[in-house]
Design a protein around this motif. Structure first.
Motif, PDB file in Angstrom:
ATOM      1  N   ASN A 196      -7.475   0.817  -5.964  1.00  0.00           N
ATOM      2  CA  ASN A 196      -7.668   2.159  -5.179  1.00  0.00           C
ATOM      3  C   ASN A 196      -7.811   3.098  -6.283  1.00  0.00           C
ATOM      4  OD1 ASN A 196      -6.669   4.531  -3.739  1.00  0.00           O
ATOM      5  ND2 ASN A 196      -6.154   3.207  -1.991  1.00  0.00           N
ATOM      6  N   SER A 233       0.682  -5.004   5.094  1.00  0.00           N
ATOM      7  CA  SER A 233       1.075  -4.111   3.945  1.00  0.00           C
ATOM      8  C   SER A 233       2.250  -3.426   4.135  1.00  0.00           C
ATOM      9  CB  SER A 233      -0.208  -3.629   3.239  1.00  0.00           C
ATOM     10  OG  SER A 233      -0.506  -2.503   4.088  1.00  0.00           O
ATOM     11  N   CYS A 275       0.957  -1.228   0.072  1.00  0.00           N
ATOM     12  CA  CYS A 275       0.057   0.029  -0.073  1.00  0.00           C
ATOM     13  C   CYS A 275       0.945   1.366   0.132  1.00  0.00           C
ATOM     14  CB  CYS A 275      -0.765   0.080   1.341  1.00  0.00           C
ATOM     15  SG  CYS A 275      -2.398  -1.313   1.168  1.00  0.00           S
ATOM     16  N   GLY A 301      -5.544  -7.198  -1.482  1.00  0.00           N
ATOM     17  CA  GLY A 301      -4.667  -6.695  -0.663  1.00  0.00           C
ATOM     18  C   GLY A 301      -4.751  -6.251   0.651  1.00  0.00           C
ATOM     19  N   GLY A 302      -3.931  -5.435   1.068  1.00  0.00           N
ATOM     20  CA  GLY A 302      -3.135  -4.440   0.232  1.00  0.00           C
ATOM     21  C   GLY A 302      -3.862  -3.696  -0.813  1.00  0.00           C
ATOM     22  N   THR A 303      -3.045  -3.210  -1.912  1.00  0.00           N
ATOM     23  CA  THR A 303      -3.538  -2.470  -2.750  1.00  0.00           C
ATOM     24  C   THR A 303      -2.798  -3.079  -4.078  1.00  0.00           C
ATOM     25  OG1 THR A 303      -3.441  -0.671  -1.305  1.00  0.00           O
ATOM     26  CG2 THR A 303      -3.891  -0.086  -3.978  1.00  0.00           C
ATOM     27  N   TYR A 363      -7.141   3.119  10.063  1.00  0.00           N
ATOM     28  CA  TYR A 363      -7.958   2.192  10.490  1.00  0.00           C
ATOM     29  C   TYR A 363      -7.614   0.795  10.379  1.00  0.00           C
ATOM     30  CZ  TYR A 363     -10.016   2.178   5.676  1.00  0.00           C
ATOM     31  OH  TYR A 363      -9.980   2.101   4.442  1.00  0.00           O
ATOM     32  N   CYS A 364      -6.569   0.436   9.459  1.00  0.00           N
ATOM     33  CA  CYS A 364      -6.268  -0.758   8.936  1.00  0.00           C
ATOM     34  C   CYS A 364      -5.177  -1.605   9.631  1.00  0.00           C
ATOM     35  CB  CYS A 364      -5.870  -0.422   7.314  1.00  0.00           C
ATOM     36  SG  CYS A 364      -5.268  -2.046   6.761  1.00  0.00           S
ATOM     37  N   ARG A 392      -7.046   7.841   3.740  1.00  0.00           N
ATOM     38  CA  ARG A 392      -7.136   7.211   2.600  1.00  0.00           C
ATOM     39  C   ARG A 392      -6.315   8.146   1.654  1.00  0.00           C
ATOM     40  NH1 ARG A 392      -8.969   2.304   1.642  1.00  0.00           N
ATOM     41  NH2 ARG A 392      -9.271   2.741  -0.370  1.00  0.00           N
ATOM     42  N   PHE A 405      -4.403  -4.754   8.212  1.00  0.00           N
ATOM     43  CA  PHE A 405      -3.905  -5.770   7.379  1.00  0.00           C
ATOM     44  C   PHE A 405      -2.549  -5.673   7.277  1.00  0.00           C
ATOM     45  CE2 PHE A 405      -7.989  -5.453   5.353  1.00  0.00           C
ATOM     46  CZ  PHE A 405      -8.633  -6.567   5.839  1.00  0.00           C
ATOM     47  N   ARG A 417       0.501   4.140   1.307  1.00  0.00           N
ATOM     48  CA  ARG A 417       0.481   4.491   2.692  1.00  0.00           C
ATOM     49  C   ARG A 417      -0.478   3.836   3.710  1.00  0.00           C
ATOM     50  NH1 ARG A 417      -1.085  10.256   2.530  1.00  0.00           N
ATOM     51  NH2 ARG A 417      -3.107   9.480   3.282  1.00  0.00           N
ATOM     52  N   LYS A 418      -0.179   3.527   4.806  1.00  0.00           N
ATOM     53  CA  LYS A 418      -1.237   2.823   5.501  1.00  0.00           C
ATOM     54  C   LYS A 418      -2.519   3.525   6.125  1.00  0.00           C
ATOM     55  CE  LYS A 418      -1.592  -1.044   7.485  1.00  0.00           C
ATOM     56  NZ  LYS A 418      -1.378  -1.927   6.354  1.00  0.00           N
ATOM     57  N   CYS A 419      -3.607   3.229   5.888  1.00  0.00           N
ATOM     58  CA  CYS A 419      -4.808   3.750   6.200  1.00  0.00           C
ATOM     59  C   CYS A 419      -4.833   3.949   7.899  1.00  0.00           C
ATOM     60  CB  CYS A 419      -6.172   3.183   5.814  1.00  0.00           C
ATOM     61  SG  CYS A 419      -6.202   3.277   3.936  1.00  0.00           S
TER      62      CYS A 419
HETATM   63  S1  SF4 Z   1      -5.230  -2.456   2.794  1.00  0.00           S
HETATM   64 FE1  SF4 Z   1      -6.598  -1.013   2.089  1.00  0.00          FE
HETATM   65  S2  SF4 Z   1      -7.326  -0.355   4.055  1.00  0.00           S
HETATM   66 FE2  SF4 Z   1      -5.302  -1.155   4.437  1.00  0.00          FE
HETATM   67  S3  SF4 Z   1      -3.900   0.387   4.280  1.00  0.00           S
HETATM   68 FE3  SF4 Z   1      -4.253  -0.744   2.215  1.00  0.00          FE
HETATM   69  S4  SF4 Z   1      -5.495   0.573   1.284  1.00  0.00           S
HETATM   70 FE4  SF4 Z   1      -5.685   1.100   3.360  1.00  0.00          FE
END
Ligand code: SF4
Length: 363
Positions: A93, A23, A12, A58-60, A18-19, A130, A21, A14-16
């Motif tokens: 994205n 990445s 990704c 993902g990820g993205t 709230y995430c 985001r 996951f 950049r990290k969101c």
């Molecule tokens: S996986 Fe989705 S929600 Fe998580 S940081 Fe990447 S874009 Fe953001």
């Protein structure tokens, strides 16, 4: 429903906020190592594995450069028998989808794009961390259509602290106005270790379960009225556009996940990979006892709005629903959480928002 293949793209930009996951930023060396790892792991696919759905998530995935995406698609074509694939999804994205990437995906066989819109309010997108704007979401959908994608999904988040029902309504209306085939509507979860969790711990976030529920209830009614049938707790689709890969997970089907942190279920064995780069390993592998697997399948399948047909469940698992969990089902039905009759068992409307607590009593 035939088996599915999942490919995890752990990158990704950049990290969101709230995430949780797994990445990382898409640095060229990490991407190259990951690609080699994917090619290696694809070599281990079981003989006779012929997927009917593929999901690149993902990820993205669109955080990859166009060339890297093209190479990923090439390696998939060279190592996997793809001629039975009916649905091939890639997550996108809006901040990283370009005309070149959209074309590569389309040419490579992807026929469904799942676009993370999340909100149609730029201030909310910013708070969520985001990387895209609402204008880019609209452009992304237009680009997907112009590239020839006839199956598009949009993700929207509800229950963001401080976002009132009126704003969420506007999000749903904006998503519907883009006329996607599929809309996912997820509740914002405050995950441990995320910036949002730190804000919550510091007392700066007001999360109201009541407000979240009001948004969920309004959203599901409005989407159904607009022509997107509610087919799973968080998912809505135009007729025939339900996501096959997800239906496969919810009906206890077989799938193989490739990449760091990916999970698989194949022939009664379940395994998962470690969330690691550049090299990931198998974190665990377990053979599921038929009864434990049937209980899990029961709960997964109850995520679908129609729930389980009793005969369908027996055919799928070899077990009778009542023999597995008859007492609990009768009690939950009496409490108004389940609807159980001679033919089917499903979640009651009132239980949709609190499904996790119902499921915990059934596992
Ligand atoms: S996986 Fe989705 S929600 Fe998580 S940081 Fe990447 S874009 Fe953001």
């Amino acid at each position: 429903m035939g088996p599915g293949l999942y490919i995890h793209v752990p990158f990704c930009v950049r990290k969101c906020a709230y995430c949780a996951f797994f990445s990382r930023p898409p640095e060229p060396e990490a991407v190259a190592a990951w690609r080699r790892g994917i090619a290696r792991e694809l070599e281990t696919l079981p003989g006779g594995f012929v997927p009917q759905s593929v999901f690149i998530g993902g990820g993205t995935p669109t955080a990859l450069e166009e060339d890297d995406l093209a190479r990923l698609l090439e390696v998939l074509h060279s190592r996997v028998k793809l001629d039975k694939v009916v649905e091939w999804t890639c997550e996108a994205n809006p901040g990283t989808l370009t005309p070149g990437k959209a074309s590569r995906l389309k040419e490579g066989g992807v026929n469904r794009l799942s676009i993370g819109a999340q909100s149609f309010d730029d201030a909310v997108l910013k708070r969520l961390g985001r990387i895209h704007t609402t204008a880019e979401t609209r452009e992304g959908v237009a680009l997907a259509r112009a590239t020839g994608f006839e199956n598009i999904g949009l993700d929207v988040i509800y229950g963001v602290p401080g976002v009132p029902l009126e704003s969420f309504r506007a999000d749903v209306e904006a998503a519907m106005a883009l006329d996607p085939e599929h809309i996912s509507c997820y509740c914002l979860e405050i995950e441990e270790g995320t910036p949002l969790a730190r804000e919550a711990q510091a007392g700066r976030l007001e999360v109201s379960g009541e407000e979240q529920r009001a948004q969920f209830d309004w959203g599901r009614r409005r989407l159904a009225e607009g022509g997107w049938a509610h087919y799973e707790i968080s998912n809505f689709a135009k007729p025939g556009r339900e996501c096959r890969q997800n239906l496969l997970y919810w009906s206890g089907g077989d799938y193989i996940g490739i990449g760091p942190a990916a999970h698989s279920h194949w022939g009664g064995v379940r395994w998962g990979n470690t969330p690691e780069l550049p090299e990931w390993k198998r974190a665990f592998e377990e053979r599921l006892e038929p009864e434990a697997k049937a209980r899990e399948t029961l709960v997964m399948g109850l995520r679908r709005i129609p729930g389980w047909g009793r005969a369908e469940f027996r055919a799928r698992t070899g077990f009778d629903i009542d023999a597995l969990r008859g007492t609990e089902i009768a009690r939950l039905a009496k409490e108004g959480m389940l609807v159980a009759d001679a033919g089917r068992v499903r979640l009651a409307e009132d239980a949709l928002f609190i499904s996790d607590s119902v499921f915990s009593e059934l596992v």
